[in-house]
Design an enzyme around this catalytic site. Structure first.
Site, PDB file in Angstrom:
ATOM      1  N   TYR A 202     -10.589   2.143 -55.989  1.00  0.00           N
ATOM      2  CA  TYR A 202     -10.753   1.824 -54.570  1.00  0.00           C
ATOM      3  C   TYR A 202     -11.734   2.813 -53.921  1.00  0.00           C
ATOM      4  CZ  TYR A 202      -9.839   1.416 -49.609  1.00  0.00           C
ATOM      5  OH  TYR A 202     -10.001   1.275 -48.257  1.00  0.00           O
TER       6      TYR A 202
ATOM      7  N   GLU B 269      -4.758  -2.626 -43.299  1.00  0.00           N
ATOM      8  CA  GLU B 269      -4.693  -1.361 -42.555  1.00  0.00           C
ATOM      9  C   GLU B 269      -3.540  -1.386 -41.557  1.00  0.00           C
ATOM     10  OE1 GLU B 269      -5.929   1.482 -43.132  1.00  0.00           O
ATOM     11  OE2 GLU B 269      -7.651   1.051 -44.406  1.00  0.00           O
TER      12      GLU B 269
ATOM     13  N   TRP C 151      -1.525   4.728 -48.257  1.00  0.00           N
ATOM     14  CA  TRP C 151      -2.472   3.681 -48.604  1.00  0.00           C
ATOM     15  C   TRP C 151      -2.249   3.212 -50.034  1.00  0.00           C
ATOM     16  CZ3 TRP C 151      -4.789  -0.033 -46.534  1.00  0.00           C
ATOM     17  CH2 TRP C 151      -5.855  -0.693 -47.151  1.00  0.00           C
TER      18      TRP C 151
END
Length: 190
Positions: A22, A44, A52
């Protein structure tokens, strides 16, 4: 920080393959595609209060639940579909965040209609050019800025939720409006 399988210095993501990929291929890369911009906005928002990495690990579950982030299909999700999503262990089952995806999709569609695309609206905030941070370490990177404040305020005024300034700053970083790879990272300036 280095990833176990290579010698690249990363500002984050060195402890797991998924997180490293990522970092290396998505974070800070400019996105203009409305579907991808919508996906990242929903992810998000789901990220709020969580790591995350948790969201990345459930990303495929989110894609399944939200019809591959087809904005129109998400906007039309029934209450029964949202209730089923709240039972799905493939996503974070938050009683406010799950239905917010539907209402945010409806606002998103209205913005596409108004501006031609969500991308047009979003990138106009930076005159189509990413902001490149020049931070010495990850600790120097801000949690929010005047830009994220303004975008958050506008999205909230239009009826979106889970779009606070900190969420929006993370979003701007994720979609490359802001490139905050710190100076020691191999992706800085890339």
């Amino acid at each position: 920080m280095t990833h176990p399988v290579d010698d690249k210095i990363r500002c984050f993501g060195s402890h797991s393959e998924r997180y490293a990929v990522y970092h290396d291929t998505e974070w800070g890369v400019p996105v203009n595609d409305d579907r991808t911009l919508f996906e990242m906005l929903i992810l998000e928002g789901a990220h709020a209060g969580l790591s995350w990495e948790t969201i990345l690990n459930k990303r495929e579950g989110y894609r399944e639940v939200y019809h591959g982030f087809d904005i129109g299909r998400v906007a039309e999700m029934s209450d029964a579909e949202l209730q089923a999503a709240l039972q799905n262990p493939g996503i974070v089952r938050h009683r406010q965040k799950v239905p917010a995806a539907r209402s945010n999709a409806r606002v998103y569609l209205a913005m596409q209609e108004e501006f031609g695309s969500f991308s047009n609206w979003l990138w106009a905030h930076v005159n189509g050019r990413p902001i490149v941070g020049h931070w010495d370490s990850p600790e120097d990177i801000p949690a929010s800025t005047a830009l994220s404040d303004a975008i958050s305020k506008d999205l909230k005024k239009r009826g979106m939720s889970f779009v606070g300034t900190t969420i929006i700053y993370a979003y701007l970083q994720a979609v490359g409006i802001v490139n905050d790879h710190w100076k020691g990272c191999w992706r800085h300036g890339a």
